[in-house]
Design a protein around this motif. Structure first.
Motif, PDB file in Angstrom:
ATOM      1  N   ILE A  58       0.887  -1.149   0.000  1.00  0.00           N
ATOM      2  CA  ILE A  58       0.000   0.000   0.000  1.00  0.00           C
ATOM      3  C   ILE A  58       0.929   1.203   0.000  1.00  0.00           C
ATOM      4  O   ILE A  58       1.818   1.307   0.844  1.00  0.00           O
ATOM      5  CB  ILE A  58      -0.897   0.008   1.253  1.00  0.00           C
ATOM      6  N   ILE A  60       1.222   5.077   0.489  1.00  0.00           N
ATOM      7  CA  ILE A  60       0.550   6.258   1.022  1.00  0.00           C
ATOM      8  C   ILE A  60       1.317   7.475   0.520  1.00  0.00           C
ATOM      9  O   ILE A  60       2.550   7.526   0.633  1.00  0.00           O
ATOM     10  CB  ILE A  60       0.516   6.215   2.568  1.00  0.00           C
ATOM     11  N   VAL A  84      -5.498  -7.921   2.740  1.00  0.00           N
ATOM     12  CA  VAL A  84      -4.532  -7.064   3.402  1.00  0.00           C
ATOM     13  C   VAL A  84      -3.827  -7.910   4.453  1.00  0.00           C
ATOM     14  O   VAL A  84      -4.465  -8.595   5.250  1.00  0.00           O
ATOM     15  CB  VAL A  84      -5.236  -5.856   4.069  1.00  0.00           C
ATOM     16  N   ALA A  88      -0.015  -4.773   8.024  1.00  0.00           N
ATOM     17  CA  ALA A  88      -0.469  -3.455   7.590  1.00  0.00           C
ATOM     18  C   ALA A  88      -1.387  -2.782   8.599  1.00  0.00           C
ATOM     19  O   ALA A  88      -1.597  -1.575   8.532  1.00  0.00           O
ATOM     20  CB  ALA A  88      -1.200  -3.581   6.261  1.00  0.00           C
ATOM     21  N   ARG A  89      -1.934  -3.530   9.534  1.00  0.00           N
ATOM     22  CA  ARG A  89      -2.944  -2.971  10.437  1.00  0.00           C
ATOM     23  C   ARG A  89      -2.441  -1.775  11.251  1.00  0.00           C
ATOM     24  O   ARG A  89      -3.158  -0.801  11.420  1.00  0.00           O
ATOM     25  CB  ARG A  89      -3.501  -4.048  11.361  1.00  0.00           C
ATOM     26  N   THR A  91      -0.117   0.456  10.467  1.00  0.00           N
ATOM     27  CA  THR A  91      -0.019   1.621   9.588  1.00  0.00           C
ATOM     28  C   THR A  91      -1.404   2.135   9.223  1.00  0.00           C
ATOM     29  O   THR A  91      -1.657   3.340   9.257  1.00  0.00           O
ATOM     30  CB  THR A  91       0.765   1.259   8.312  1.00  0.00           C
ATOM     31  N   LEU A  92      -2.316   1.224   8.882  1.00  0.00           N
ATOM     32  CA  LEU A  92      -3.672   1.645   8.525  1.00  0.00           C
ATOM     33  C   LEU A  92      -4.405   2.217   9.730  1.00  0.00           C
ATOM     34  O   LEU A  92      -5.239   3.110   9.587  1.00  0.00           O
ATOM     35  CB  LEU A  92      -4.434   0.477   7.897  1.00  0.00           C
ATOM     36  N   LEU A  95      -3.386   5.742   9.988  1.00  0.00           N
ATOM     37  CA  LEU A  95      -4.045   6.471   8.904  1.00  0.00           C
ATOM     38  C   LEU A  95      -5.501   6.780   9.267  1.00  0.00           C
ATOM     39  O   LEU A  95      -5.965   7.920   9.103  1.00  0.00           O
ATOM     40  CB  LEU A  95      -3.964   5.647   7.623  1.00  0.00           C
ATOM     41  N   VAL A 135      -8.807  -2.612   1.569  1.00  0.00           N
ATOM     42  CA  VAL A 135      -8.127  -1.586   2.364  1.00  0.00           C
ATOM     43  C   VAL A 135      -9.171  -0.664   2.985  1.00  0.00           C
ATOM     44  O   VAL A 135      -9.085  -0.319   4.171  1.00  0.00           O
ATOM     45  CB  VAL A 135      -7.105  -0.803   1.507  1.00  0.00           C
ATOM     46  N   THR A 138     -10.786  -2.446   5.864  1.00  0.00           N
ATOM     47  CA  THR A 138      -9.874  -2.488   7.009  1.00  0.00           C
ATOM     48  C   THR A 138      -9.840  -1.139   7.709  1.00  0.00           C
ATOM     49  O   THR A 138      -9.911  -1.066   8.944  1.00  0.00           O
ATOM     50  CB  THR A 138      -8.456  -2.895   6.557  1.00  0.00           C
ATOM     51  N   LEU A 139      -9.762  -0.061   6.932  1.00  0.00           N
ATOM     52  CA  LEU A 139      -9.770   1.286   7.525  1.00  0.00           C
ATOM     53  C   LEU A 139     -11.071   1.547   8.274  1.00  0.00           C
ATOM     54  O   LEU A 139     -11.068   2.135   9.355  1.00  0.00           O
ATOM     55  CB  LEU A 139      -9.558   2.347   6.440  1.00  0.00           C
ATOM     56  N   ILE A 175      -2.809   5.348  -1.840  1.00  0.00           N
ATOM     57  CA  ILE A 175      -3.708   6.165  -1.016  1.00  0.00           C
ATOM     58  C   ILE A 175      -3.288   7.618  -1.197  1.00  0.00           C
ATOM     59  O   ILE A 175      -2.145   7.987  -0.886  1.00  0.00           O
ATOM     60  CB  ILE A 175      -3.645   5.747   0.461  1.00  0.00           C
TER      61      ILE A 175
END
Length: 179
Positions: A58, A60, A84, A88-89, A91-92, A95, A135, A138-139, A175
């Motif tokens: 991903i 950003i 995902v 990554a969790r 970092t997301l 975000l 993504v 997840t966000l 992103i």
């Protein structure tokens, strides 16, 4: 020498006699298992050893990373996958927090899915869309309000890879801040 007339007559008489004989019995029914064979599914293809999911990511945008204080913005996709990766969790999560109650509160983001060029064009558009949607999902699970992220897919349109290492860079979600 034989007369051809007599040969023709003999052939006709032979076929008449043959027609008058008893009919042959029907063939015997097959013995043993007469059910159709059960189809066995082909084994799933094994992952290629050179397919390193740690090289799909991903991305950003720098503008978002600066505003949100994100230094490591990698999330991973396996080949032919939209899932995902757990790494990554964190970092997301940063975000989502940044867009929910941080410096970018109330701003919107675009999630643009990409794929490497190895599949059919239509399939890659769908795969890129699934990556972007996952993504976004997840966000959302990390607190980002539903209306703050939109998704699109470019599929393989921006792909530049020619081998596994460069194809891995093609499998990503970008992103960026929405205008």
């Amino acid at each position: 020498m034989l007369n051809l007339k007599y040969l023709g007559l003999a052939a006709v008489l032979g076929s008449v006699v043959a027609c008058g004989s008893e009919p042959k019995p029907p063939p015997a029914a097959p013995s043993g298992n007469t059910e159709a064979p059960i189809a066995t599914p082909a084994p799933a293809p094994s992952p290629k050893p050179e397919d390193d999911p740690a090289k799909s990511q991903i991305n950003i945008s720098d503008e978002i990373r600066k505003a949100c204080g994100i230094s490591d913005a990698e999330a991973y996709f396996d080949f032919d996958s939209a899932n995902v990766q757990p790494a990554a969790r964190a970092t997301l999560g940063k975000l989502a927090k940044c867009f929910t109650d941080g410096p970018l509160k109330g701003r919107k983001m675009n999630l643009v899915g990409h794929a490497d060029p190895r599949g059919e064009e239509e399939y890659n558009i769908v795969l890129g869309g699934r990556r972007a949607d996952n993504v976004k999902h997840t966000l959302g699970g990390l607190g980002l309000p539903d209306g703050q992220a939109t998704t699109t897919s470019r599929g393989e349109m921006d792909a530049t890879g020619t081998d596994e290492a460069s194809w891995a860079k093609d499998r990503r979600v970008d992103i960026v801040l929405a205008s």
